[in-house]
Design an enzyme around this catalytic site. Structure first.
Site, PDB file in Angstrom:
ATOM      1  N   ARG A   1     146.468 -47.428  -4.248  1.00 56.84           N
ATOM      2  CA  ARG A   1     145.254 -47.225  -5.042  1.00 56.84           C
ATOM      3  C   ARG A   1     144.177 -48.208  -4.614  1.00 56.84           C
ATOM      4  NH1 ARG A   1     143.319 -45.637 -10.406  1.00 56.84           N
ATOM      5  NH2 ARG A   1     141.104 -45.920 -10.155  1.00 56.84           N
TER       6      ARG A   1
ATOM      7  N   ARG B   1     141.535 -40.650  -5.656  1.00 61.56           N
ATOM      8  CA  ARG B   1     142.572 -41.676  -5.734  1.00 61.56           C
ATOM      9  C   ARG B   1     143.949 -41.165  -5.368  1.00 61.56           C
ATOM     10  NH1 ARG B   1     140.417 -42.329 -11.635  1.00 61.56           N
ATOM     11  NH2 ARG B   1     138.680 -42.370 -10.263  1.00 61.56           N
TER      12      ARG B   1
ATOM     13  N   ASP C   1     146.377 -42.571 -10.251  1.00 66.83           N
ATOM     14  CA  ASP C   1     145.675 -43.142 -11.392  1.00 66.83           C
ATOM     15  C   ASP C   1     146.626 -43.073 -12.584  1.00 66.83           C
ATOM     16  OD1 ASP C   1     143.555 -44.187 -12.921  1.00 66.83           O
ATOM     17  OD2 ASP C   1     142.858 -42.193 -13.473  1.00 66.83           O
TER      18      ASP C   1
ATOM     19  N   ASP D   1     146.698 -44.111 -16.575  1.00 70.58           N
ATOM     20  CA  ASP D   1     145.893 -44.566 -17.713  1.00 70.58           C
ATOM     21  C   ASP D   1     146.757 -44.679 -18.952  1.00 70.58           C
ATOM     22  OD1 ASP D   1     143.412 -44.666 -16.390  1.00 70.58           O
ATOM     23  OD2 ASP D   1     143.085 -42.528 -16.704  1.00 70.58           O
TER      24      ASP D   1
END
Length: 159
Positions: free
Chosen positions: A81, A90, A93, A95
């Site tokens: 990343r 990317r 990712d 989150d």
């Protein structure tokens, strides 16, 4: 603590990367993978590049939110990343979408994730896992689906 992690990738073999990331999440210390959504394909939002492969994982963890965030960022780095600019394509990712019923607002972490109610690629996989999900400070996740109905997203068939 029950937590939900949003997973996305659109560089390289995104489908394989998302699968590997889910496996890595299951190996985190003091953490158990409870459930995972199907994989979804979605168009980039406020970004460019190929379509994303997205999923959501539900974990049970005794890690603090900060420790969990550090683990997620380490997994992203291990998958190459880079953050050249906001919303750049990317390799991976991760989150932290929800951390129990907590609302966290620090310089490094905002939970619930601040844009989760604006993203079909978060809401649809989340609702697949918990149909009656309540987002702390925001209400029922289902109430936000109509606002993202125009975003291009589809469930991917298993390979």
């Amino acid at each position: 603590m029950k937590v939900f992690i949003g997973i996305g990738a659109n560089l390289g073999d995104a489908r394989a990367t998302v699968g590997k990331a889910i496996g890595t999440l299951a190996q985190l210390p003091d953490t158990k993978l409870v459930a995972q959504s199907a994989l979804f394909g979605s168009a980039p939002i406020d970004s460019s590049g190929d379509d994303y492969v997205n999923a959501v994982a539900e974990l049970s963890t005794s890690l603090s939110a900060t420790d969990l965030l550090q683990q997620l960022q380490a997994i992203e780095l291990a998958h190459g990343r880079e953050r050249p600019y906001r919303n750049a394509p990317r390799t991976l990712d991760l989150d932290l979408l929800l951390y129990g019923d907590e609302e966290i607002n620090t310089a490094d972490l905002q939970v619930p994730h601040p844009r989760m109610t604006e993203r079909a690629f978060v809401l649809l996989p989340l609702l697949q896992l918990v149909a009656d999900l309540h987002i702390p400070g925001k209400g029922r996740a289902q109430d936000y689906v109509a606002a993202v109905a125009e975003q291009r997203i589809h469930e991917l068939t298993p390979t």
